[in-house]
Design an enzyme around this catalytic site. Structure first.
Site, PDB file in Angstrom:
ATOM      1  N   LYS A   1       0.822  -1.207   0.000  1.00  0.00           N
ATOM      2  CA  LYS A   1       0.000   0.000   0.000  1.00  0.00           C
ATOM      3  C   LYS A   1       0.866   1.271   0.000  1.00  0.00           C
ATOM      4  O   LYS A   1       2.063   1.215   0.278  1.00  0.00           O
ATOM      5  CB  LYS A   1      -0.955  -0.018   1.203  1.00  0.00           C
ATOM      6  CG  LYS A   1      -1.819  -1.281   1.270  1.00  0.00           C
ATOM      7  CD  LYS A   1      -2.841  -1.332   0.162  1.00  0.00           C
ATOM      8  CE  LYS A   1      -3.502  -2.596  -0.171  1.00  0.00           C
ATOM      9  NZ  LYS A   1      -4.080  -3.623   0.407  1.00  0.00           N
TER      10      LYS A   1
HETATM   11  C1  LIG Z   1      -5.154  -4.568   0.823  1.00  0.00           C
HETATM   12  C2  LIG Z   1      -6.618  -4.541   0.709  1.00  0.00           C
HETATM   13  C3  LIG Z   1      -7.462  -5.076   1.705  1.00  0.00           C
HETATM   14  C4  LIG Z   1      -6.980  -5.857   2.874  1.00  0.00           C
HETATM   15  O1  LIG Z   1      -5.977  -5.299   3.602  1.00  0.00           O
HETATM   16  P1  LIG Z   1      -4.969  -6.254   4.424  1.00  0.00           P
HETATM   17  O2  LIG Z   1      -4.169  -5.275   5.191  1.00  0.00           O
HETATM   18  O3  LIG Z   1      -4.185  -7.015   3.412  1.00  0.00           O
HETATM   19  O4  LIG Z   1      -5.784  -7.142   5.284  1.00  0.00           O
HETATM   20  C5  LIG Z   1      -8.820  -4.944   1.525  1.00  0.00           C
HETATM   21  N1  LIG Z   1      -9.344  -4.334   0.473  1.00  0.00           N
HETATM   22  C6  LIG Z   1      -8.582  -3.824  -0.493  1.00  0.00           C
HETATM   23  C7  LIG Z   1      -9.230  -3.127  -1.647  1.00  0.00           C
HETATM   24  C8  LIG Z   1      -7.197  -3.930  -0.419  1.00  0.00           C
HETATM   25  O5  LIG Z   1      -6.444  -3.433  -1.409  1.00  0.00           O
END
Ligand SMILES: *Cc1c(COP(=O)(O)O)cnc(C)c1O
Length: 388
Positions: free
Chosen positions: A191
């Site tokens: 992210k």
């Molecule tokens: C990364 C992501 C998640 C989940 O996040 P985690 O930290 O991996 O549990 C949920 N929704 C979207 C759209 C994501 O990109």
């Protein structure tokens, strides 16, 4: 071929500087390594960023969304409207709290929940809308909340990819100029801001924040030296100070990261303009430099043409890999997973999402990349799609 083009280019790469590594060492040596002062400091920074709203951190984005659903009181018998083009975690958490995901088709241009189709999916059981801001591009937030308010629905924004995305001049999650309910972010390694794994929930009231805090640690409330109460079933999804200190340092890079992503993206668009790819059916993202944080640069491949030539997305991914270009798929259609098929969901009920799910492709985009890397990617994609 230059030497540089033989180096494998991944689709993304975290950016952890030496100061962050040193700060992690400090926490590890401090004697307090789980949730403590660094988590509180990170939450304070985030709260300031979101215009003073209450914020709590969690072990990951998935746990954050599950807590958000519980804070909103969503459970068995409730329906939650969402998109089938997301990381499967979005729908999984709805199932995890015992509620039913209702998948609405996506807009072919934004690839996000099509707000024009949401009202038709609302039933007396609908409790919430859970939009996803794919690659950091928000839906029309004003329209979203108009619908939600009209039907008395909660909104849980899956803003996992949207830290730094904007609406009406404020960051997504801030409620200064826009209505905003529960907003969930992820700090997973890929992210725009990472704590390795982590997430945070932005809320509206202190009561919600107190409940969220209980839910992340067994429902426990402590008081005095030795008093403890449990009045709700909580889980274990607190963020450690080791992770939090990474987030504190990443916050300092946020504006810089946003600029670098924007500049690289602009270069993508200008490189694509010099090719015939769009005329030959390649779909680029909407060139939005106001709202999006450009978490990813995603194209949609001309899948029908590829199929006629006996090719698929994976053929193109292999060709790009042979040219040392990494790509990703974000995301395959959720309703085509076995678990969801067995629950009775049909891919053909969301035809736009079905097509995008099999033809969307994430190209490399991360702040440590150069303009030359962008050029390499576009040339490679042009080569890979030569016959198409
Ligand atoms: C990364 C992501 C998640 C989940 O996040 P985690 O930290 O991996 O549990 C949920 N929704 C979207 C759209 C994501 O990109």
């Amino acid at each position: 071929m230059t030497n540089q083009s033989s180096v494998f280019l991944p689709f993304t790469k975290p950016n952890i500087d030496e100061a962050t590594i040193a700060a992690v060492g400090d926490v590890l040596r401090s004697g307090w390594i789980t949730t403590g002062p660094k988590c509180a400091e990170f939450e304070k920074l985030l709260s300031a960023y979101f215009g003073g709203r209450p914020v709590r951190c969690f072990a990951n984005g998935t746990a954050t969304m599950e807590v958000a659903l519980r804070v909103a009181g969503i459970g068995p018998g409730d329906e939650v409207i969402t998109t089938p083009i997301s990381w499967v975690s979005t729908a999984n958490v709805i199932l995890a709290v015992g509620a039913t995901p209702v998948f609405v088709d996506v807009d072919p241009l934004t690839r996000n929940l099509d707000l024009n189709l949401v009202e038709a999916a609302i039933t007396p059981l609908t409790k919430a809308i859970m939009p996803v801001y794919l690659s950091g591009l928000p839906v029309d937030i004003d329209r979203l909340y108009q619908i939600a308010h009209h039907y008395h629905l909660r909104v849980i924004e899956d803003a996992a990819q949207a830290l730094g995305s904007m609406w009406r001049g404020d960051p997504i999650g801030s409620s200064r100029n826009t209505p905003s309910d529960l907003v969930s972010f992820s700090f997973q390694a890929n992210k725009n801001l990472t704590t390795i794994e982590g997430g945070c929930l932005v809320m509206s009231t202190e009561e919600e924040a107190i409940l969220a805090q209980k839910l992340r640690l067994q429902g426990v409330t402590r008081s005095g030296f030795d008093q403890m109460e449990v009045d709700v079933l909580g889980g274990k999804s607190n963020l450690t100070d080791v992770n939090a200190v990474i987030g504190i340092h990443q916050m300092q890079q946020l504006a810089n990261v946003a600029n670098q992503r924007k500049e690289l993206t602009k270069h993508y668009f200008s490189c694509f303009e010099k090719t015939h790819l769009v005329r030959n059916g390649l779909e680029l993202p909407i060139p939005d430099f106001i709202h999006s944080n450009w978490h990813m640069f995603q194209v949609v491949l001309p899948i029908e043409k590829l199929k006629r030539l006996g090719m698929s997305r994976s053929t193109i991914m292999q060709k790009l890999k042979d040219m040392q270009i990494g790509t990703g798929v974000h995301y395959p259609l959720i309703t085509q997973f076995k678990l969801y098929k067995e629950l009775g969901y049909l891919a053909k009920d969301t035809p736009v999402a079905q097509r995008i799910g099999e033809s969307i492709l994430t190209l490399p985009l991360f702040p440590l990349m150069s303009n030359t890397d962008v050029e390499r990617v576009v040339i490679a994609l042009d080569t890979a799609l030569l016959e198409v």
